[in-house]
Design a protein around this motif. Structure first.
Motif, PDB file in Angstrom:
ATOM      1  N   TRP A 191      19.806 -31.154  -1.903  1.00  0.00           N
ATOM      2  CA  TRP A 191      20.791 -30.066  -1.802  1.00  0.00           C
ATOM      3  C   TRP A 191      20.117 -28.738  -2.143  1.00  0.00           C
ATOM      4  CZ3 TRP A 191      23.021 -26.048  -4.301  1.00  0.00           C
ATOM      5  CH2 TRP A 191      24.260 -25.585  -3.843  1.00  0.00           C
TER       6      TRP A 191
ATOM      7  N   PRO B  40      27.360 -35.914  -2.762  1.00  0.00           N
ATOM      8  CA  PRO B  40      26.001 -36.392  -2.525  1.00  0.00           C
ATOM      9  C   PRO B  40      25.937 -37.673  -1.708  1.00  0.00           C
ATOM     10  CG  PRO B  40      26.625 -36.681  -4.832  1.00  0.00           C
ATOM     11  CD  PRO B  40      27.675 -35.830  -4.198  1.00  0.00           C
TER      12      PRO B  40
ATOM     13  N   SER C 113      19.299 -36.892  -4.287  1.00  0.00           N
ATOM     14  CA  SER C 113      20.139 -36.091  -3.395  1.00  0.00           C
ATOM     15  C   SER C 113      20.359 -34.680  -3.941  1.00  0.00           C
ATOM     16  CB  SER C 113      21.485 -36.784  -3.172  1.00  0.00           C
ATOM     17  OG  SER C 113      22.269 -36.082  -2.239  1.00  0.00           O
ATOM     18  N   SER C 114      20.323 -34.528  -5.260  1.00  0.00           N
ATOM     19  CA  SER C 114      20.493 -33.194  -5.859  1.00  0.00           C
ATOM     20  C   SER C 114      19.315 -32.293  -5.498  1.00  0.00           C
ATOM     21  CB  SER C 114      20.622 -33.310  -7.377  1.00  0.00           C
ATOM     22  OG  SER C 114      21.708 -34.132  -7.741  1.00  0.00           O
TER      23      SER C 114
ATOM     24  N   LEU D 187      23.934 -29.595   2.566  1.00  0.00           N
ATOM     25  CA  LEU D 187      24.760 -28.826   1.640  1.00  0.00           C
ATOM     26  C   LEU D 187      26.147 -29.431   1.434  1.00  0.00           C
ATOM     27  CD1 LEU D 187      24.059 -25.046   2.415  1.00  0.00           C
ATOM     28  CD2 LEU D 187      23.340 -26.377   0.422  1.00  0.00           C
TER      29      LEU D 187
ATOM     30  N   ARG E 112      25.468 -36.928   2.115  1.00  0.00           N
ATOM     31  CA  ARG E 112      24.315 -36.165   2.605  1.00  0.00           C
ATOM     32  C   ARG E 112      23.308 -37.097   3.271  1.00  0.00           C
ATOM     33  NH1 ARG E 112      23.766 -33.658  -3.294  1.00  0.00           N
ATOM     34  NH2 ARG E 112      25.715 -32.477  -3.315  1.00  0.00           N
TER      35      ARG E 112
ATOM     36  N   ALA F 148      22.853 -28.323  -7.461  1.00  0.00           N
ATOM     37  CA  ALA F 148      23.821 -29.058  -6.653  1.00  0.00           C
ATOM     38  C   ALA F 148      25.171 -29.124  -7.352  1.00  0.00           C
ATOM     39  CB  ALA F 148      23.291 -30.470  -6.372  1.00  0.00           C
TER      40      ALA F 148
END
Length: 311
Positions: free
Chosen positions: A197, A251, A193-194, A247, A254, A181
């Motif tokens: 992604w 973050p 969140s990483s 994407l 998202r 990410a």
């Protein structure tokens, strides 16, 4: 090494995969009389003796973390042992192939099937995050497609250990940098969140047949991850808005895991996800919507409007 007995118990059969960190073997457990997969961490062959001890200790710690995850979509870790001076990880054997192999062999994965795969990976990630474990290396090679239709995520926190210089030296970070990410490329600490992604980048690869940000060198790939938007999806169907939403560079904008799971479930049924509109950049009369927080136009950035309650 075929036929070798590891730790007086596991008889190596054939090599079924390899990567920057090691090689995976099919093996027979001669105590419990079952087939298992064993990952040989060959990275330990190229580091100093003191670094080998660190790698073994961290591998054990990460394996214990992975063992806390109780989910049918997570490859079970049975044991971590030391043999020939390096760590070996004994895991559940999944008969099938990786998502990376499927893309290589077939070119692309049909959108509804990719959404189904993504749904199971997301469920595995949610279970991991609940247990306090970040995957940190979600990519097509770590998504296993069983012959029985199961989807499993492997290598939780093992293939890539945050802050370990030995990992960089063996090339693992370079090898999967296009699935890191943007915040990780910038050096920030990863969060749930990483992983989401990276899941989106993985699904992009599945439906388009190519990685969204891979360039000719690791440096230009990292620049693309941080600065560029992925090329418009051509084959994603109802999965496209889910991938685009996950994407986003920031973050904080998202979808969270719950929202993403709902959208993936709808895409797996062939329906356009109802919650996806909240993540589509809005234009009024041809003028890009401007984010009230930073004044940035959203046309072509995918970072303007936010979902309810995201500000």
């Amino acid at each position: 090494m075929q036929g070798q007995l590891v730790a007086g118990r596991y008889r190596l059969a054939d090599s079924i995969g390899s990567g920057g960190m090691g090689r995976v073997w099919r093996a027979h457990d001669e105590v419990l009389h079952r087939s298992v997969a064993i990952k040989e961490l060959t990275a330990a062959l190229y580091v100093s003796e003191s670094e080998q001890a660190i790698l073994l200790a961290r591998t054990r710690a990460e394996a214990r973390a992975a063992a806390r995850i109780n989910h049918s979509a997570v490859v079970t870790v049975h044991d971590v042992l030391e043999h020939d001076g390096r760590p070996w990880i004994v895991m559940e054997l999944v008969e099938g192939r990786s998502l990376a192999d499927a893309v290589k062999e077939e070119g692309r994965v049909e959108p509804r099937e990719a959404a189904r795969v993504g749904l199971w990976v997301l469920r595995a990630l949610r279970a991991a995050h609940t247990a306090g474990v970040l995957h940190r290396d979600v990519k097509p090679g770590n998504v296993l497609l069983g012959r029985d239709g199961r989807v499993l995520l492997t290598d939780f926190g093992i293939a890539q250990i945050e802050g370990d210089t030995t990992i960089t030296r063996t090339g693992e970070v370079v090898g999967s940098v296009d699935y890191l990410a943007p915040e990780r490329v910038r050096g920030h600490d990863p969060g749930p969140s990483s992983d989401l992604w990276a899941l989106a980048a993985t699904l992009y690869t599945a439906v388009e047949g190519r990685s969204p940000f891979r360039r000719t060198t690791p440096l230009t790939t990292m620049q693309a991850v941080v600065e560029e938007e992925a090329a418009q999806l051509q084959h994603a169907g109802p999965l496209a808005p889910v991938i685009n939403a996950l994407l986003r560079k920031d973050p904080a904008t998202r979808p969270d895991a719950s929202e993403a799971e709902q959208m993936l479930a709808e895409a797996a049924e062939g329906r356009r996800p109802s919650g996806a509109q909240a993540y589509v950049p809005t234009q009024y009369g041809g003028t890009p919507y401007r984010d009230v927080h930073n004044g940035m136009g959203t046309a072509g950035t995918g970072m303007g409007t936010t979902g309810p309650g995201r500000g």
